[in-house]
Write an enzyme that holds these catalytic residues in place. Structure first.
Site, PDB file in Angstrom:
ATOM      1  N   ASP A 155       0.814  -1.214   0.000  1.00 32.21           N
ATOM      2  CA  ASP A 155       0.000   0.000   0.000  1.00 32.21           C
ATOM      3  C   ASP A 155       0.849   1.265   0.000  1.00 32.21           C
ATOM      4  O   ASP A 155       0.422   2.306  -0.508  1.00 32.21           O
ATOM      5  CB  ASP A 155      -0.924   0.006   1.217  1.00 32.21           C
ATOM      6  CG  ASP A 155      -1.926  -1.144   1.178  1.00 32.21           C
ATOM      7  OD1 ASP A 155      -2.103  -1.743   0.105  1.00 32.21           O
ATOM      8  OD2 ASP A 155      -2.526  -1.441   2.226  1.00 32.21           O
ATOM      9  N   ASN A 233      -4.784   8.943   2.745  1.00 35.41           N
ATOM     10  CA  ASN A 233      -5.307   8.202   3.894  1.00 35.41           C
ATOM     11  C   ASN A 233      -5.861   9.124   4.973  1.00 35.41           C
ATOM     12  O   ASN A 233      -7.056   9.170   5.189  1.00 35.41           O
ATOM     13  CB  ASN A 233      -4.220   7.303   4.493  1.00 35.41           C
ATOM     14  CG  ASN A 233      -4.305   5.887   3.965  1.00 35.41           C
ATOM     15  OD1 ASN A 233      -5.230   5.529   3.252  1.00 35.41           O
ATOM     16  ND2 ASN A 233      -3.331   5.073   4.305  1.00 35.41           N
ATOM     17  N   THR A 274      -9.953   2.438   6.620  1.00 37.84           N
ATOM     18  CA  THR A 274      -9.486   1.088   6.926  1.00 37.84           C
ATOM     19  C   THR A 274      -8.011   1.068   7.322  1.00 37.84           C
ATOM     20  O   THR A 274      -7.406  -0.001   7.366  1.00 37.84           O
ATOM     21  CB  THR A 274      -9.705   0.170   5.704  1.00 37.84           C
ATOM     22  OG1 THR A 274      -9.177   0.807   4.532  1.00 37.84           O
ATOM     23  CG2 THR A 274     -11.174  -0.112   5.496  1.00 37.84           C
ATOM     24  N   ALA A 275      -7.455   2.239   7.612  1.00 34.63           N
ATOM     25  CA  ALA A 275      -6.054   2.318   8.026  1.00 34.63           C
ATOM     26  C   ALA A 275      -5.988   2.655   9.518  1.00 34.63           C
ATOM     27  O   ALA A 275      -6.480   1.903  10.352  1.00 34.63           O
ATOM     28  CB  ALA A 275      -5.320   3.353   7.169  1.00 34.63           C
TER      29      ALA A 275
END
Length: 413
Positions: A155, A233, A274-275
């Site tokens: 990622d 993010n 989702t981090a």
């Protein structure tokens, strides 16, 4: 949203054909479900309607219609590989050689790749080294030079690609050659066919929104432009090395919403949900949902739950007047900055999203990543009644056998 930002220009667009564009029959083209609501109508009932102001009318596009379209053939490709990982080198050399020899593309790589001793000692790489073009992050401008991006790794490679392009981003195809691979849906085994399909325009897109973050300093030179970054993010505000609680004020469109007392605050995109955010107790949001998530880090209040706000709002974050120490801000884990008294951080959704190419489609890719990477909802299956009945009879029969055996021993004794 900054009105001075211009719309991106590149050799690809996201198709907006609501009919699917695949030659389906009318009955097959009808969609009964969608991630997003249909585009809002202008009128509500006999009297109510939206004010006729284009800036206030938001059109929500059906995610299933977002497909890659090249309006001219892509010629240049940027290949980003995971650093300090020898297992990525053979796929990297194989891909670059194929792009140059078979597809006749101009291949860009980082300048450090050209000097990598593990690569320069490889005869296969030296054959194509002179045909590569290199760039240095922070020095060379890649705007309007790159048509297509391929990431080899985890990622972090996609996050790095997002960082390189602070305005319009070329389509990104990410191969899973790293550790987690939540954002990298492609397998490298059949890369030739997969890349060819993308270059021919047979691909769905996930438009991952980014946050536009600006730090306004009170005592900074007015002629110097403020720090302006786009993050994929999250932006994190925490107490840094201070032993005291973070005490920061949160404003939404200029209105004071709350004060955050705890270890800090996470402002994330749906992709970033989702981090770090999910580790701090937030929900997971599909990347196509237009929203901003605000998540406290270890708040000193049991009722302070994460919230989701519309993508169009502007968040302002400042130190509270009675804060005991400064705060620290980081952007996708980089560029850490100190936030002092009367400084402010402004966060809103940027118009420059990251077009991430799907291996299958938006729904399948995301739920596959949840299952494979995060083991979402993994548990033992509940037994159905027949299994429970068999198990009960088995235990009952075993108990009877045990009782009969004991009775037999008693009578023989």
């Amino acid at each position: 949203m900054d009105k001075k930002e211009r719309r991106p220009s590149s050799c690809c667009t996201a198709s907006t054909d609501h009919r699917g564009g695949r030659g389906f029959s009318p009955s097959e083209r009808r969609r009964t479900r969608s991630l997003n609501a249909p585009s809002p109508v202008q009128q509500f009932g006999p009297c109510g309607r939206i004010m006729k102001n284009s800036a206030m009318v938001i059109t929500v596009q059906d995610p299933a219609s977002q497909r890659l379209t090249w309006y001219k053939n892509p010629l240049s490709v940027l290949v980003i590989k995971k650093v300090r990982d020898m297992s990525v080198l053979p796929p990297f050399i194989q891909l670059v050689r194929w792009l140059i020899q078979e597809k006749s593309m101009i291949v860009f790589v980082e300048h450090s790749v050209m000097e990598d001793t593990m690569l320069t000692s490889n005869s296969g790489f030296m054959e194509i080294r002179e045909k590569l073009k290199s760039f240095q992050d922070g020095k060379d401008d890649l705007t309007d030079k790159i048509d297509f991006i391929i990431c080899l790794g985890g990622d972090g490679t996609l996050l790095y690609a997002s960082l390189l392009f602070q305005k319009s981003v070329p389509p990104i195809m990410a191969f899973h050659l790293g550790s987690l691979g939540f954002l990298t849906p492609f397998k490298f085994d059949n890369f030739q066919q997969q890349v060819t399909n993308v270059l021919e325009g047979h691909a769905a897109l996930t438009l991952r929104s980014r946050l536009r973050c600006i730090i306004v300093r009170k005592n900074e030179d007015k002629e110097k432009p403020p720090l302006n970054l786009l993050v994929l993010n999250e932006v994190v505000i925490d107490r840094g090395p201070s032993p005291y609680l973070s005490n920061i004020d949160l404003f939404l469109d200029g209105k004071h919403i709350t004060s955050v007392q705890g270890d800090g605050l996470i402002v994330s995109t749906p992709t970033g949900s989702t981090a770090y955010a999910v580790a701090a107790g937030a929900s997971m949001i599909h990347p196509s949902v237009p929203a901003i998530m605000v998540t406290p880090i270890c708040p000193h209040s049991l009722s302070f739950r994460p919230i989701v706000v519309p993508a169009g709002v502007e968040l302002k974050i400042m130190l509270s007047p009675d804060a005991r120490s400064t705060a620290w801000v980081s952007f996708d884990g980089r560029n850490q900055q100190e936030l002092c008294a009367d400084d402010s951080l402004r966060v809103t959704t940027s118009i420059y999203s990251v077009p991430s190419i799907c291996a299958q489609d938006q729904i399948t890719d995301w739920f596959d990543s949840l299952a494979e990477c995060l083991h979402w909802n993994v548990r033992k299956r509940q037994k159905h009644f027949e299994e429970l009945s068999d198990l009960t009879h088995s235990k009952y029969d075993d108990a009877l056998d045990s009782t009969s055996k004991d009775n037999y021993l008693l009578t023989t004794d």
